[in-house]
Every structure is written in structure tokens, then in C-alpha cells.
Design a protein around this motif. Structure first.
Motif, short mmCIF file in Angstrom:
data_model
loop_
_atom_site.label_atom_id
_atom_site.label_comp_id
_atom_site.label_asym_id
_atom_site.label_seq_id
_atom_site.Cartn_x
_atom_site.Cartn_y
_atom_site.Cartn_z
N TYR A 36 0.89 -1.03 -0.12
CA TYR A 36 0.12 -0.20 -0.12
C TYR A 36 0.85 1.05 -0.01
CZ TYR A 36 -3.97 -2.84 0.89
OH TYR A 36 -5.00 -3.91 0.82
N LEU A 37 2.04 1.09 0.47
CA LEU A 37 3.01 2.45 0.57
C LEU A 37 4.19 2.27 0.15
CD1 LEU A 37 1.93 3.58 4.32
CD2 LEU A 37 0.62 4.23 2.35
N ALA A 38 4.40 1.19 -0.65
CA ALA A 38 5.96 0.91 -1.17
C ALA A 38 6.91 1.21 -0.18
CB ALA A 38 5.96 1.81 -2.60
N SER A 39 6.63 0.79 0.96
CA SER A 39 7.67 0.77 2.31
C SER A 39 8.18 2.29 2.37
CB SER A 39 8.83 0.02 2.00
OG SER A 39 8.37 -1.40 2.03
N ARG A 40 7.49 3.20 2.16
CA ARG A 40 7.63 4.76 2.46
C ARG A 40 8.67 5.28 1.79
NH1 ARG A 40 3.81 5.41 6.86
NH2 ARG A 40 3.40 3.49 7.70
N VAL A 175 -4.33 -2.98 -10.54
CA VAL A 175 -4.44 -2.96 -8.90
C VAL A 175 -4.00 -4.43 -8.44
CG1 VAL A 175 -5.71 -2.26 -6.69
CG2 VAL A 175 -5.90 -0.89 -8.99
N VAL A 176 -4.70 -5.36 -8.77
CA VAL A 176 -4.53 -6.67 -8.23
C VAL A 176 -3.28 -7.03 -8.33
CG1 VAL A 176 -5.15 -9.18 -8.57
CG2 VAL A 176 -6.85 -7.59 -8.53
N LEU A 177 -2.40 -6.58 -9.50
CA LEU A 177 -1.30 -6.90 -9.67
C LEU A 177 -0.02 -6.03 -8.98
CD1 LEU A 177 -1.11 -8.21 -13.37
CD2 LEU A 177 -0.98 -9.49 -11.30
N ALA A 178 -0.37 -4.74 -9.08
CA ALA A 178 1.04 -3.62 -9.04
C ALA A 178 1.34 -3.33 -7.54
CB ALA A 178 0.67 -2.56 -9.87
N MET A 339 -7.13 4.96 -6.31
CA MET A 339 -8.37 5.13 -5.96
C MET A 339 -8.75 3.47 -5.26
SD MET A 339 -11.00 7.45 -8.07
CE MET A 339 -10.25 8.75 -8.95
N LEU A 340 -8.75 2.69 -6.21
CA LEU A 340 -9.06 1.37 -5.87
C LEU A 340 -8.05 0.70 -4.93
CD1 LEU A 340 -10.12 -0.09 -9.19
CD2 LEU A 340 -11.56 0.52 -7.44
N LEU A 341 -6.87 1.09 -5.08
CA LEU A 341 -5.52 0.47 -4.14
C LEU A 341 -6.09 1.08 -2.60
CD1 LEU A 341 -3.06 -1.15 -3.67
CD2 LEU A 341 -1.85 1.08 -4.29
N SER A 342 -6.12 2.39 -2.62
CA SER A 342 -6.48 3.11 -1.40
C SER A 342 -7.67 2.69 -0.86
CB SER A 342 -6.52 4.60 -1.40
OG SER A 342 -5.41 5.10 -1.78
N GLY A 343 -8.77 2.62 -1.65
CA GLY A 343 -10.05 1.82 -1.20
C GLY A 343 -9.94 0.51 -0.40
N ARG A 370 -8.11 -7.78 -2.93
CA ARG A 370 -8.31 -7.93 -4.50
C ARG A 370 -9.62 -8.13 -4.92
NH1 ARG A 370 -3.14 -8.92 -2.59
NH2 ARG A 370 -1.31 -8.40 -4.28
N VAL A 371 -10.17 -9.06 -4.10
CA VAL A 371 -11.59 -9.28 -4.29
C VAL A 371 -12.41 -8.15 -4.20
CG1 VAL A 371 -13.84 -10.59 -3.62
CG2 VAL A 371 -11.59 -11.69 -3.76
N GLY A 372 -12.19 -7.40 -3.27
CA GLY A 372 -13.18 -6.05 -2.97
C GLY A 372 -12.65 -4.99 -4.18
N VAL A 373 -11.73 -4.93 -4.69
CA VAL A 373 -11.26 -3.95 -6.04
C VAL A 373 -12.35 -4.27 -7.27
CG1 VAL A 373 -9.39 -3.65 -7.61
CG2 VAL A 373 -8.98 -3.47 -5.09
N ALA A 374 -12.30 -5.73 -7.28
CA ALA A 374 -13.04 -6.03 -8.23
C ALA A 374 -14.49 -5.67 -8.25
CB ALA A 374 -12.80 -7.80 -8.83
N VAL A 375 -14.94 -6.01 -7.26
CA VAL A 375 -16.39 -5.87 -6.83
C VAL A 375 -16.73 -4.47 -6.77
CG1 VAL A 375 -18.23 -6.00 -5.02
CG2 VAL A 375 -16.67 -8.06 -5.38
#
Length: 487
Positions: A36-40, A175-178, A339-343, A370-375
Motif C-alpha cells: 500500500y505504501l511502497a515501504s515509504r 491494482v490486483v498486480l501492481a 483510488m481502488l488501491l487506497s479503497g 483484491r476481491v474488494g477491488v474487483a467488486v
């Protein structure tokens, strides 16, 4: 044939972005902080351009030129000067303090930060829930913009739903991958590309119509009102309301607010917000003026269509128009995937884990995210097919909803006397009122050109302060968590 080539250019561009995401996927560690944060770890260039590209949405590329085309170029002042500067100030006031607090305590989301400070899973869930509510229309905005872009580029050969479906599929896969690292890398590439290509587009179009003087003269001949400041839509109430709600709303967008945590140092953060107004003006000036100049061009813009693809199709080669639209769609994808990653992080870390399954494993949390992103993206896609308003209207609804969070957050960051009850009142009551204004069509959204969201922002601050003064901090609250020194 030209439409097939245009679509091919767009798909190739998106596939290149996807390839960057796959590379980032190979480097992403199996931790929430890295995903989520790329290790700051972001330096100035990446932080500046990932924030920049994340905001390069359909609201910018299509909504902005459309508004300049219909109402005049003052939108450049609202978005460029006022919001460029005001957001930079808020980036310092909120973002720098939030970075200091997040670095010290390891926070990943805004809700996690506030919930820990006040010892309140309920507040954490409330902030996450409100954020997800207003994130929905802004994701939908990107899908609407992509659908309308392909309709305009192909002269209606490609249907609206196909463009919306294309960007939805890509954003889910990406988003699922990156994760954040891949999102930031493509953001940087896309931000640099779009900044360059929009200036080339403006210069190309100006050359085709006879230069800057000819374009401006034709605009003023067709719309003399464009030559004077204010009037029509641009009342003081509209300008001030838009500038404040957009700037404050941006700071609370999950995909922007989370970027307050990712800088590798305080110096990186400071350089980024100092350069921000310059970067914003460099993009908005050509994009919005293309919309304003189009008012004097002999083009036919259908009702509800986007002006930018029409102008590019008319005055630039088809391959260049496709390249600009490809970049714009990629920018919309940059906004959407952020947005989807943060959400996803708000859903899994602030709702699912603390309220439903505190003992969930990291792998289960990642799978659920990841499932939440798709939904979430799929539901937003179906909502976008209903086209509930213009790009500006949908975007403004989301901005104002997020803006109502800003003043309570500032109170929490800087005022030790803020209580949990004050925060809950300051967040919940204005949101309930605003949601009613949005969902009940018979209720007015503005008075004399002034957006009611401004009054609700004042109410949010008054409730936060007032309720805090008459309530006591709970035993679980710990103001020392926000007591940090600058660097």
C-alpha cells in the motif's frame, strides 16, 4: 481504418502501463506497508508525479475543458491558481504533520491514524466508510470519462459502455498486480507524458487555426463574455466554493491522503508541495484553454460530448489525437487504480480487520482486498452506465463530501483537547446532512451560488470543537501519539 489504428494505439499504451505494473509486482513484498505504501520510499520526482498523475482524472482532461468551452476560461483560475496554491498549503498543514505521525507510528491509512489516536475502532470505521462512499462516484467519474472519450474519438463507432468497460478491466487487473510501487512508477511515466503531450496538442491546434491571436480573437468574437472576468456561471460564490471544496476535498481523497505517508524524507515532502502549483498550472493552462478556444472554432460538439476529442480530431492527425486520448485514459487509469488501491486498504485495514476479523492473516487480508477491488470497480462501472450527471457534477459531489472531513482532521492533528466524541460528531453529522442533499433531488445544493458544503465545513469544525469542549478525553485516547517534531 483510422478508428482501428486509434484503438490500437490506446490498447498498446495501456498494455505498456500494465507491463510496468508486472515489473513492480515482481519487486513488491508481501507486507501491507510495501503493497500500500511502497515501504515509504518515494523520492521527490516519484512523489510529485504520482500525486500529479493521480489527480489527472476525467475531471481534469474532459470536465475542465468542457466547462471552459461552455462557461469561459475562468475555470483555469479556479483550478490552476486557487486550488494549485491552496492544495500546496494544505499539503504542508495536513500532509507534513501526517507524514511525521505516520513515520513514527507506522500508519497506513487515515482511519488507522485517527482510530489509534482516539482509541476508537468506531471512529476508524466511520472515516473509512465515509471515504468509501465518496470514492465510489469518483471511480465512476473515470469510467464515464473513458466511455465518453472513445465515443468522441471514434465519432460514435465505439459505444460509451465499451470505453467504460475497457478502463474498468484494466484498472482491476492493474491494482490486483501492481500495488503502490507499480502505480507510482506508471504515474510518473504518465504524468511526464501527459504534461508534454498536452502542450504539443495546444501548439499543434494553435498552428492549425492561425496562432494564439487568431484563436483568442475567434473565441472572443463568438463569445464576447469570455473576455471579461466573472459573470454567468463564475459568480464569487461559485469560484470561492469550488476552490475551497476541491482543495480541501483533495487532501482527504484516500489516494491522495495516503501519499502523505510515502515520502522517504521530510525534505522530499517539502520540495514536492513547493513545486506543486507550478506543475498544476503547466498542465491546466493548455488543457483548459483548448476548451475555451474551441468556442470560436467551426466545430460541432454534440450535447453531452467532450470537446477535447472533437478539437483534436479536427485539427491534428488521427494518430496524434489517439495518442492524446490514450494518455488521458491512462491518466484516468492512474487515478482509478490509486483510488481502488487506497479503497482496498481502507476496507481491509479499517473495516474488515478491526470490526470483523481481527485475527485475519496477511494472505487472507490481501486476497479479500483484491476481491474488494474487483467488486467495487464493477459496481461503479454499472453505475457509470446510468450517467447520473456531467463529469463536473459527479466530481464536485465527491470533492465536497471529502472536504467535510478536512477540518476535523486538522483539529485532531493540532489540538490535543480534541475528543473522540467531538471527532465523531464533527464527521458524522455534516456527512448525514450532505448525503441527504445529494440523494434527495428536491433539496437545494447551493444558495445564491454558494455551495452548502461550505456551511457544512464550518459546522464540522464547530461540532468538533464544541463537543470536545464539553466532553472529556476517553481513557483510550492518547494525544502523545501526534506529538512529533519536524525534520
Amino acid at each position: 481504418m483510422s478508428v482501428a489504428v486509434q484503438l490500437g494505439i490506446i490498447v498498446v499504451y495501456l498494455l505498456v502501463a500494465l507491463a510496468v505494473g508486472l515489473l513492480a509486482y515482481r519487486l513488491t513484498e508481501a507486507t501491507a506497508e510495501d503493497y500500500y505504501l511502497a515501504s515509504r520510499s518515494f523520492g521527490t520526482l516519484v512523489l510529485l508525479f504520482t500525486t500529479f498523475a493521480t489527480l489527472l482524472s476525467a475531471f481534469t482532461f474532459f470536465g475542465g475543458p468542457n466547462l471552459a468551452f461552455s462557461a469561459g476560461p475562468e475555470w483555469l483560475i479556479v483550478m490552476g491558481a486557487l486550488d494549485g496554491v491552496l492544495f500546496a498549503v494544505l499539503w504542508y498543514v495536513i500532509g507534513y504533520k501526517q507524514w511525521l505521525v505516520g513515520r513514527r507510528n507506522g500508519y497506513v491509512t487515515l482511519g488507522e491514524m485517527l482510530g489509534d489516536r482516539f482509541g476508537s475502532p468506531g471512529l476508524r470505521g466511520l472515516v473509512a466508510g465515509v471515504s468509501l462512499i465518496w470514492l465510489f462516484p469518483y471511480v465512476m467519474l473515470q469510467q464515464m470519462g473513458a466511455g465518453e472519450a472513445l465515443v468522441g474519438l471514434s465519432d460514435g463507432i465505439v459505444p460509451y459502455w465499451a470505453g467504460a468497460a475497457l478502463i474498468t478491466a484494466f484498472m482491476i487487473l492493474y491494482v490486483v498486480l501492481a500495488g503502490m510501487r507499480g502505480v507510482a512508477w506508471t504515474d510518473t511515466i504518465q504524468g511526464l507524458f501527459m504534461l508534454s503531450i498536452v502542450w504539443i496538442a495546444a501548439i499543434w491546434v494553435l498552428a492549425a487555426v492561425g496562432g494564439l491571436g487568431s484563436a483568442t480573437g475567434s473565441m472572443l468574437e463568438a463569445r464576447p463574455d469570455f473576455g471579461s472576468f466573472g459573470g454567468g456561471l463564475y459568480t464569487p460564490g461559485f469560484i470561492i466554493s469550488s476552490a475551497i471544496t476541491i482543495a480541501f476535498g483533495v487532501t482527504m481523497f484516500p489516494q491522495i491522503n495516503q501519499r502523505f505517508f510515502v515520502a522517504e524524507s521530510g525534505a522530499v515532502l517539502k520540495r514536492s508541495f513547493a513545486l506543486w502549483p507550478v506543475l498544476v498550472l503547466l498542465l491546466f493552462l493548455p488543457a483548459f484553454m483548448l476548451g475555451a478556444w474551441a468556442a470560436g472554432m467551426p466545430i460541432d460538439v454534440a450535447e453531452g460530448a467532450n470537446v477535447l476529442p472533437v478539437v483534436l480530431n479536427e485539427y491534428t492527425p488521427f494518430w496524434f489525437a489517439a495518442l492524446v486520448i490514450a494518455g488521458a485514459m491512462a491518466a484516468m487509469m492512474s487515478s482509478s487504480d490509486s483510488m481502488l488501491l487506497s479503497g482496498s486498504s481502507y476496507f481491509t485495514r479499517d473495516l474488515y480487520r478491526p470490526l470483523i476479523n481481527p485475527d485475519a492473516s496477511a494472505s487472507r487480508e490481501a486476497w479479500l482486498g483484491r476481491v474488494g477491488v474487483a467488486v467495487f470497480a464493477t459496481l461503479a462501472f454499472f453505475a457509470s452506465l446510468l450517467r447520473p450527471g456531467t463529469l463536473i457534477e459527479v466530481g464536485d459531489t465527491a470533492f465536497s463530501g471529502f472536504a467535510l472531513l478536512a477540518l476535523p482532521v486538522i483539529c485532531a492533528l493540532y489540538w490535543d483537547r480534541t475528543t473522540r466524541s467531538g471527532m465523531i460528531a464533527g464527521v458524522a453529522v455534516p456527512q448525514i446532512i450532505y448525503l441527504a442533499l445529494v440523494l434527495i433531488p428536491t433539496l437545494p445544493r447551493s444558495f445564491g451560488g454558494w455551495d452548502y458544503a461550505l456551511a457544512l465545513m464550518v459546522l464540522s469544525a464547530a461540532l468538533t470543537v464544541g463537543v470536545s469542549l464539553v466532553t472529556s478525553p476517553t481513557a483510550e485516547s492518547d494525544a502523545s501519539r501526534f506529538a512529533v517534531a519536524g525534520d
